[in-house]
Design a protein around this motif. Structure first.
Motif, short mmCIF file in Angstrom:
data_model
loop_
_atom_site.label_atom_id
_atom_site.label_comp_id
_atom_site.label_asym_id
_atom_site.label_seq_id
_atom_site.Cartn_x
_atom_site.Cartn_y
_atom_site.Cartn_z
N LEU A 1 0.82 -1.21 0.00
CA LEU A 1 0.00 0.00 0.00
C LEU A 1 0.85 1.27 0.00
CD1 LEU A 1 -3.03 -0.66 2.39
CD2 LEU A 1 -2.95 -0.65 -0.10
N GLY A 2 1.96 1.22 0.75
CA GLY A 2 2.84 2.39 0.80
C GLY A 2 3.46 2.69 -0.55
N ASN B 1 4.77 13.14 -0.86
CA ASN B 1 3.57 12.65 -0.16
C ASN B 1 3.97 12.03 1.17
OD1 ASN B 1 4.42 10.28 -2.17
ND2 ASN B 1 3.40 9.31 -0.44
N GLU B 2 3.09 12.15 2.15
CA GLU B 2 3.36 11.60 3.47
C GLU B 2 3.12 10.10 3.50
OE1 GLU B 2 4.56 11.66 6.31
OE2 GLU B 2 5.33 13.70 6.39
N MET B 3 3.45 9.50 4.64
CA MET B 3 3.43 8.06 4.77
C MET B 3 2.04 7.51 5.08
SD MET B 3 6.50 7.14 4.07
CE MET B 3 6.25 8.37 2.80
N LEU B 4 1.95 6.19 5.04
CA LEU B 4 0.69 5.49 5.22
C LEU B 4 0.74 4.63 6.48
CD1 LEU B 4 -1.43 3.73 2.58
CD2 LEU B 4 -0.43 2.29 4.37
N GLN B 5 -0.37 4.61 7.21
CA GLN B 5 -0.53 3.72 8.36
C GLN B 5 -1.71 2.79 8.10
OE1 GLN B 5 -1.13 6.70 11.46
NE2 GLN B 5 0.98 6.44 12.16
N VAL B 6 -1.81 1.73 8.91
CA VAL B 6 -2.95 0.82 8.83
C VAL B 6 -3.57 0.74 10.22
CG1 VAL B 6 -3.69 -1.55 8.41
CG2 VAL B 6 -1.96 -0.52 6.93
N LEU C 1 -7.30 8.99 -1.89
CA LEU C 1 -7.52 10.39 -2.21
C LEU C 1 -8.44 11.09 -1.22
CD1 LEU C 1 -7.72 10.16 -6.10
CD2 LEU C 1 -5.77 10.76 -4.65
N GLY C 2 -8.93 10.35 -0.22
CA GLY C 2 -9.73 10.96 0.83
C GLY C 2 -8.88 11.67 1.86
N PRO D 1 -0.32 12.34 6.76
CA PRO D 1 -0.26 10.89 6.95
C PRO D 1 -1.63 10.27 6.70
CG PRO D 1 0.84 12.03 8.75
CD PRO D 1 0.12 13.08 7.96
N MET D 2 -1.66 9.15 5.99
CA MET D 2 -2.93 8.52 5.65
C MET D 2 -3.13 7.26 6.47
SD MET D 2 -4.43 6.73 2.31
CE MET D 2 -4.80 5.28 3.26
N ASP D 3 -4.31 7.11 7.03
CA ASP D 3 -4.62 5.92 7.84
C ASP D 3 -5.59 5.05 7.05
OD1 ASP D 3 -4.66 4.15 9.92
OD2 ASP D 3 -6.10 5.30 11.12
#
Length: 319
Positions: free
Chosen positions: A40-41, A261-266, A305-306, A312-314
């Motif tokens: 995903l990252g 772009n910032e990082m992704l979390q789950v 895209l939300g 950071p995207m969760d």
């Protein structure tokens, strides 16, 4: 014409975007290292910069935008994974590149205008390294060639890091042949069972950072409009790109706008195999994840895209 404003990492400001040449708007984005499925990252920057690519095409015309996204197909992780699987490096990189294309297409990501493979630009890398040595910005030592960080006074300006932070963040190998602990590898020797190319410094292969500098120069020139990638690449990768590119080609400015772009979390945590929250794009598409259901590519893209690209995207099951 619609005016675009972009937050430029280099200036720390949101600036109006004016391309060097409106007839050829040029963007380079760091692509994947092809040794496994895209997680995903890996997918977030592909989606983020696909949106920017579409916007540029809309404003300036599809025939007036050149988007380059590279493929890193020579790297230690690739060598190690090919050994683990008992297959040739060419087979591994060919297969994983096909996987990447399939997964990004499922997310609605347009193919770039050019997709250079690192192994196709070794002569350009060797030439660039030779130019850096000639300019006194690099030196050969024990089969290696290293960039001299002290030769570039602006080193650290892109990431905004102090020397102390950079030394800690670089995770550099302490090697006796380095004049400065911050100096980074441009060329390194290859063992007989590793991929290698002839060079003035012996048989070897390029360091990771020189790849993007050589390919962007070959395809976009000494100055171009936008360079993008994940925030995790800002240092040391992008910092090193700036230093070696500006020193090798002082006639240019390299990239004028830098976007990260910032990082992704789950579920609020860093994605990690040890936590059991590590998903590839293919896992989600096929339902091989904790949720157990197939997630359409449109949904993955919509969730990405939300969240604003610089936040950071969760990723959550609820989303």
């Amino acid at each position: 014409m619609t005016e675009i404003h972009l937050t430029n990492t280099r200036t720390r400001t949101k600036d109006p975007f004016a391309p060097l040449d409106p007839a050829n708007v040029r963007m380079y984005v760091c692509g994947p290292t092809v040794y496994d499925r895209a997680h995903l990252g890996n997918a977030r920057p592909a989606v983020v910069f696909d949106v920017l690519y579409r916007l540029l095409r809309h404003v300036y015309g599809a025939d007036h935008v050149t988007y380059v996204r590279n493929i890193t197909d020579v790297e230690d992780k690739i060598i190690d994974r090919a050994r683990e699987r008992g297959i040739g490096i060419d087979e591994l990189t060919r297969t994983t590149t096909e996987w990447y294309h399939q997964d990004m297409a499922a997310l609605g990501v347009l193919p770039p205008d050019a997709e250079p493979h690192a192994t196709g630009y070794i002569p350009q890398m060797v030439g660039m390294i030779a130019a850096l040595i000639e300019r006194g910005c690099a030196y050969a030592a024990e089969g290696h060639v290293l960039f001299s960080v002290e030769s570039y006074p602006d080193y650290g300006k892109l990431s905004g890091r102090s020397v102390e932070d950079m030394v800690a963040g670089a995770r550099v190998e302490v090697a006796p042949y380095k004049k400065n602990p911050m100096d980074f590898v441009l060329w390194k020797p290859s063992a007989p069972d590793e991929p290698g190319w002839d060079s003035p410094w012996g048989r070897g292969r390029p360091g990771w950072h020189i790849e993007c500098s050589a390919m962007s120069h070959a395809l976009l020139g000494a100055s171009f409009d936008i360079h993008g990638g994940g925030a995790d690449l800002m240092f040391p990768h992008h910092e090193n790109e700036v230093a070696q590119s500006c020193c090798a080609h002082p006639e240019g400015s390299f990239a004028r706008f830098w976007l990260h772009n910032e990082m992704l979390q789950v579920e609020g945590k860093k994605m990690s195999k040890s936590l059991g929250n590590f998903f590839t794009v293919r896992d989600l598409l096929e339902g091989n994840w904790s949720g157990g259901w197939k997630v359409p590519g449109e949904v993955i893209r919509f969730v990405f895209l939300g969240t604003h690209y610089r936040k950071p995207m969760d990723w959550t099951e609820a989303k």
